[in-house]
Design an enzyme around this catalytic site. Sequence first.
Site, short mmCIF file in Angstrom:
data_model
loop_
_atom_site.label_atom_id
_atom_site.label_comp_id
_atom_site.label_asym_id
_atom_site.label_seq_id
_atom_site.Cartn_x
_atom_site.Cartn_y
_atom_site.Cartn_z
CG MET A 70 47.71 45.19 37.65
SD MET A 70 46.95 46.66 37.00
CE MET A 70 48.31 47.77 36.98
CB CYS A 71 44.79 43.41 32.86
SG CYS A 71 46.21 42.77 31.97
N GLY A 72 43.00 45.62 33.91
CA GLY A 72 41.66 45.90 34.39
C GLY A 72 40.68 45.15 33.50
NE ARG B 290 43.17 46.53 38.02
CZ ARG B 290 43.76 46.00 39.09
NH1 ARG B 290 43.84 46.68 40.22
NH2 ARG B 290 44.27 44.79 39.04
CG ASN C 70 44.29 41.37 36.75
OD1 ASN C 70 45.46 41.61 36.49
ND2 ASN C 70 43.71 41.81 37.85
#
Length: 674
Positions: free
Chosen positions: A1-3, A31, A79
């Site tokens: 999970m990324c921003g 995030r 993401n």
Amino acid sequence: MCGICCVVSLFVQHTIGGFFKDGLLCNLRRRGPNSSQHLIKTVSDLSYQCLFSGHILHLRGLMTPQPLTDIDNNVFLWNGEVFNGIHVGTAENDTEVMFHHLSSCSSESDILSLFSSVQGPWSFIYYQASRHYLWFGRDYFGRRSLLWQFNKELDRALCLSSVSALSESDNQWQEVPASGIYKIDLKACAISESLVLTFYPWKYHSRENAIEETFLSGLDQISKDLPAYVSLTMSELKLSLITPVVPLNRTVPETSVDSHCRNITNSTVTVEDLHRFLAEEHKKKLVQQLIDVLSEAVKRRVLYLFRDTGQLTGEIPSMPTKKAHVAILFSGGIDSMLIATLADRHIPSEEPIDLLNVAFMIKEQTIQSKQKKQHELHSCQECCKKLDTTIVDNFSCFNVPDRITGRAGLEELETINPSRTWNFVEINVTLEELKRMRQQRIRHLVYPLDTVLDDSIGCAVWFASRGEGFITTQGDVKPYKSSAKVVLTGIGADEQLAGYSRHRVCFKKYGLEGLNKELGMELARISSRNLGRDDRIIGDHGKEARVRMTPTFSLPRVLLLGVLTSCCFHILLLTSNAKRAFVVLTYKGRFPFLDEDVVSFLNSLPVSEKADLTLPRGIGEKLLLRLAAKELGLTASTILPKRAMQFGSRIAKMENSNEKASDKCSRLQSVSVD
């Protein structure tokens, strides 16, 4: 999970950093706490510039900071995760694998073919330097959030981001429609001084008759929400992506179900009624097929986790020797019970499973409302007979319907597998804490959605996914913080198997043809109604779903102290030489019912095989799912009527019970706690 975030301006003289506000940066970093990097691309001769910002939660393979670049000056922000369709090795990072495939694409068709083949949740931003193209979009179901904002003051500026920052300006954020993926020809836009988006929709393709069917209504539906100075167009060649699931079977049978089931009435629904259906060979075969495909979906999401040898739990302050790596948002209803039963198949037997059960404090009730509540829960009373009343009384103000059915469900699971440690985590939320956390965190994450329903579900999911509550062990109630890396939810079951009360209303008015149309619409809009919002909510805890984890640290003689912040649960590591390090315990939101193979199987069946709304509540809706649960050994939970999360957790009754779900929620707009 990324921003992930990208700001595009067609004026080099404008400072695009001003578009990148502090609040937005803070939300992105929540995030992705492990790495934050920015990159600015300026093409002076064409008068455009792009800012790329990547914020990484490291879970798989080698640490890969984003934005990712290559020798051709391409830039990639990702993401997502790949479950199938493209090979990703155990030690590989899916961001690098996807970037490698993209860099090898020589045409638009190649790029569309790549994203058509990827199975799993994703959103992405890709700058194709040689052609001055900016590509972006979300997966078919919209399981990863991506928002866009067009700047009126700068006229031709665009911001794309996983999460927004709530502001009072006229530049409103909107969710990027998951109807397809998009491309901006930055060179052409800079020359024409206009912002044009090229749209590549998802389409069904039937090899048998070469018929293509557009998944969503297309250009007009998306264009109506865009500013006047932004135009949307199809590619000249009418290129599209191919959906990863088969079309919905809209067949309507000429006859109704067999007459031997007609004697089921509202007053006589029993588990034995399900047994009669399972006596039919055809029905039993379908049930087994559903169990097989759903079991495989759950397996993908729980089996290939890195399971460290430390085995430290999140319990505070005493810590047993085993910890849970998987949690389930758990109400005791049919969806969460079936997921828990299948997870039990694949998770090592010595490993606990966390059952996250959220309840909002109920007001003092009148005698009449108490009697109504008892009648509502009558169907699960037998399962609740043996519950420890002392434990129930300790938290009587949180004794909401989902808490009662959750405890009953716990007993069923303990009967099926008594050797498993089932951590029933009671997450109790007071009105004061609800108001505080809504103001500080939740309203920013729910935005740009703004209804009463968004508020109720957003708050419930936020507190549930935080995983902080109490467990009862041998009669002792103890504080507990879930350390699970994966959280499974039942979202998608009701939309595909006619689980909502509105499906009954539709069936009574328009029959099976109308119900088919409603179910098709349900799946088409699940990205805009649910999944983007829930991704932003769960991602705020630095929690997300990913497989095959790689350990990022190994420290001897560690003392653990819990430090709870508003965004995530950190572990403070104190080594023998007094050095410190912070590690984020991560969650992953996973949706087994939205696995591409599960959706394809359910879409292949006529609606009459999935539900029978001529039968009463508690059996007719999601009939096929109830039969699968019965086949797996579940009992009373198989005939529990559907109860929406906002009602089962009682958040809908906590503040203003006279509101309609579709009303705009003033609490999401407030600037101070009431």
